[in-house]
Design an enzyme around this catalytic site. Structure first.
Site, PDB file in Angstrom:
ATOM      1  N   ASP A  82      -2.287  10.496   3.442  1.00  0.00           N
ATOM      2  CA  ASP A  82      -3.690  10.141   3.664  1.00  0.00           C
ATOM      3  C   ASP A  82      -4.328  11.150   4.605  1.00  0.00           C
ATOM      4  OD1 ASP A  82      -6.147   8.982   3.999  1.00  0.00           O
ATOM      5  OD2 ASP A  82      -5.426   7.412   5.372  1.00  0.00           O
ATOM      6  N   ARG A  84      -7.871  -0.144   1.590  1.00  0.00           N
ATOM      7  CA  ARG A  84      -8.448  -1.397   1.091  1.00  0.00           C
ATOM      8  C   ARG A  84      -9.019  -1.233  -0.314  1.00  0.00           C
ATOM      9  NH1 ARG A  84     -12.195  -1.568   6.227  1.00  0.00           N
ATOM     10  NH2 ARG A  84     -10.344  -0.450   6.918  1.00  0.00           N
ATOM     11  N   GLU A 118      -9.575   3.964   2.844  1.00  0.00           N
ATOM     12  CA  GLU A 118      -9.211   4.016   1.425  1.00  0.00           C
ATOM     13  C   GLU A 118      -8.181   2.975   1.032  1.00  0.00           C
ATOM     14  OE1 GLU A 118      -5.692   5.088   3.070  1.00  0.00           O
ATOM     15  OE2 GLU A 118      -7.631   5.847   3.698  1.00  0.00           O
ATOM     16  N   LYS A 133       0.856  -1.192   0.000  1.00  0.00           N
ATOM     17  CA  LYS A 133       0.000   0.000   0.000  1.00  0.00           C
ATOM     18  C   LYS A 133       0.891   1.241   0.000  1.00  0.00           C
ATOM     19  CE  LYS A 133      -3.058   2.616   3.095  1.00  0.00           C
ATOM     20  NZ  LYS A 133      -3.662   2.669   4.444  1.00  0.00           N
ATOM     21  N   LYS A 190      -9.373  13.368   8.534  1.00  0.00           N
ATOM     22  CA  LYS A 190      -8.761  12.970   9.796  1.00  0.00           C
ATOM     23  C   LYS A 190      -8.613  14.174  10.726  1.00  0.00           C
ATOM     24  CE  LYS A 190      -5.840   9.239   7.957  1.00  0.00           C
ATOM     25  NZ  LYS A 190      -6.309   8.134   8.802  1.00  0.00           N
ATOM     26  N   ASP A 249       1.748   6.461   5.521  1.00  0.00           N
ATOM     27  CA  ASP A 249       0.731   5.521   5.057  1.00  0.00           C
ATOM     28  C   ASP A 249       1.167   4.791   3.792  1.00  0.00           C
ATOM     29  OD1 ASP A 249      -1.640   4.318   5.755  1.00  0.00           O
ATOM     30  OD2 ASP A 249      -2.889   5.654   4.560  1.00  0.00           O
ATOM     31  N   ASP A 266     -11.997   7.438   4.627  1.00  0.00           N
ATOM     32  CA  ASP A 266     -10.715   7.198   5.283  1.00  0.00           C
ATOM     33  C   ASP A 266     -10.397   5.708   5.377  1.00  0.00           C
ATOM     34  OD1 ASP A 266      -8.343   7.967   6.467  1.00  0.00           O
ATOM     35  OD2 ASP A 266      -9.169   7.968   8.498  1.00  0.00           O
TER      36      ASP A 266
END
Length: 499
Positions: A274, A355, A353, A269, A281, A292, A351
């Protein structure tokens, strides 16, 4: 730092510093026993004076030890003789470096790799020593006007082994350790880079650099236009709120004796920042969301280590680069996305995201007919709540693969803990309007995230590593850890030995 191995006796050595271990209760390591005998009981008398009790982390520098050709002897406390753990051993190595760096020593001969560490062999002691030493020396000061001062003058460490029979294993440990330590540094540098520099295009640039450096590696980049053609709509939805386009970097390492051998695929990933998207967030510690992309950094570092070790494998590394930002064009809660494999997903939280990026990346890698696929992702804060910051979360629909990863993690001291998957958790992902929801409610968040991904991995053996708690540290020591490069590298070493 230059590392090497040799097999010599204490009295033969002439170096700037000898490094030997001392246990608690005035117990001497085997090298310290030799030194004590040659010096006429000098160490025994010294310990009786009480200046060193042998606790882990202690050290004492000696000069002009009788009958010893070396100018200095560094005694390092090693704790209780039969209870030394891998973590304590690494602390011992770090203390050794701290003590040596306070001197003018440029070359040292280290006998600490002879210590008994939970019945580890010389191979592992060399591995852990070099990984620990290189970690202790790591500084990321690329963007500082005044660079960090080089601490100490040490440029060469020679690890002494007990006999010639150990040399071959020691040299193998040396080769692997240097490759893995280098891979960890590559991963740390990528992850620590600020998000205004390290965007998806930057990940692609670094991926292409590996192809330039190693003839066994070829890299190709999948841009947003190709993603659209392939139907990677979930991946693209995450990216559409950012001015930085998404890129999926495909790093192919081909070195198996059989060119047609199925590859191991690592999917990282790569959310280079993010913000959470529309489900924004909190601002507190949002700067750390540059990490991230820790999964992509780990894959990048592992591919570097793999190429250095020249393992006889075929491996594909995927850096799923993307950025999740709020914008007038950003995807929204309530959107329904059609993924690359045809399943539809209702977005309940933008959030969640990672996946969405991974589900399309996991479908993309079907084309390689993989032997197995491992995805690595800073996926859920829920995994940190469950496991803290010491163990990465491991999930898999294939017990044999999960066992392989657990074994490699234990060997490399890069720990994981397995979490369950199953149809009960699939129930939490039901949507009134689509095949799946992208979140599964308040409870079991790390597991439901893994369960979500399992819907896109039906055509191969698959495991998922949630490294949200282990990819970086917060606080005073803020920075990337380089994990789980040691685990992944060990998994590949084990696979190569099976070939």
């Amino acid at each position: 730092m230059e590392f090497s191995v040799q097999s010599s006796t204490i009295e033969q050595l002439q170096t700037e510093c000898l490094i030997v271990g001392v246990y608690q209760d005035h117990q001497l390591s085997s090298a310290a026993v030799q030194l004590d005998q040659v010096s006429g009981g000098y160490l025994t008398r010294l310990l009786q004076m009480g200046d060193l009790d042998g606790s882990v982390g202690q050290s004492l520098l000696l000069h002009n030890v009788p009958n010893i050709k070396s100018a200095r002897v560094l005694l390092v406390g090693c704790g209780k003789q039969d209870e030394l753990t891998e973590s304590q051993y690494k602390k011992i190595m770090q203390q050794m470096m701290h003590a040596i760096n306070a001197t003018a020593v440029q070359q040292a001969v280290c006998f600490l790799t002879e210590l008994m560490v939970k019945q580890r062999t010389i191979y592992w002691n060399i591995r852990f020593a070099i990984e620990s030493i290189q970690a202790s020396r790591y500084v990321y000061d690329v963007f500082k006007s005044i660079k960090a001062k080089v601490v100490g003058k040490l440029t060469q460490i020679i690890f002494n082994v007990a006999n010639q029979q150990d040399l071959l294993e020691a040299e193998r440990g040396l080769k692997h350790a240097q490759a893995i330590a280098s891979g960890m540094i590559y991963a740390k540098n990528m992850a620590n880079c600020p998000p205004n520099i390290c965007n998806p295009a930057y990940l692609a640039e670094l991926a292409q650099g590996l192809a330039t450096d190693y003839q066994q590696i070829q890299t190709r980049i999948v841009d947003e236009a190709e993603m659209a053609t392939l139907g990677m709509n979930a991946y693209l939805a995450v990216s559409q709120g950012s001015h930085n386009p998404a890129f999926l970097s495909v790093i192919e390492y081909n070195h198996h004796p059989d060119p047609s051998a199925k590859p191991i695929v690592l999917v990282g990933k790569g959310l280079t920042f993010d913000a959470g998207g529309i489900s924004l967030k909190p601002s507190d510690a949002m700067d750390e969301m540059k990490y991230d992309m820790g999964g992509a950094a780990a894959v990048y570092g592992t591919m570097k280590a793999l190429a250095e070790m020249q393992l006889p494998l075929n491996v594909v590394g995927i850096l799923a680069g993307c950025e999740n930002m709020p914008d007038g064009n950003a995807y929204r809660p309530g959107d329904i996305l059609t993924t690359m494999n045809g399943l539809t997903v209702e977005v309940l939280n933008t959030d969640a995201e990672g996946r969405l990026v991974l589900c399309d990346a996991l479908t993309y890698v079907e084309r390689f007919d993989p032997a197995c696929v491992i995805d690595i992702a800073t996926l859920t804060g829920a995994c940190m709540v469950a496991l803290g910051t010491h163990n990465s979360g491991l999930m898999s629909t294939h017990n044999e693969l999960a066992d392989e990863l657990f074994t490699a993690a234990s060997q490399a001291n890069d720990k994981v803990w397995r979490l369950p998957l199953g149809e009960e958790y699939q129930e939490q992902l039901k949507s009134n309007f689509a095949d799946l929801a992208n979140i599964g409610g308040r409870f079991g968040g790390a597991i439901t995230a893994g369960q979500f991904l399992s819907n896109f991995t039906q055509k191969y053996r698959w495991a998922h590593l949630d490294i949200a708690g282990t990819a970086w540290q917060s606080g005073v020591a803020k920075g990337a850890t380089g994990r789980p490069v040691p685990l992944l590298a060990q998994f590949l070493i084990n696979r190569a030995q099976q070939e």
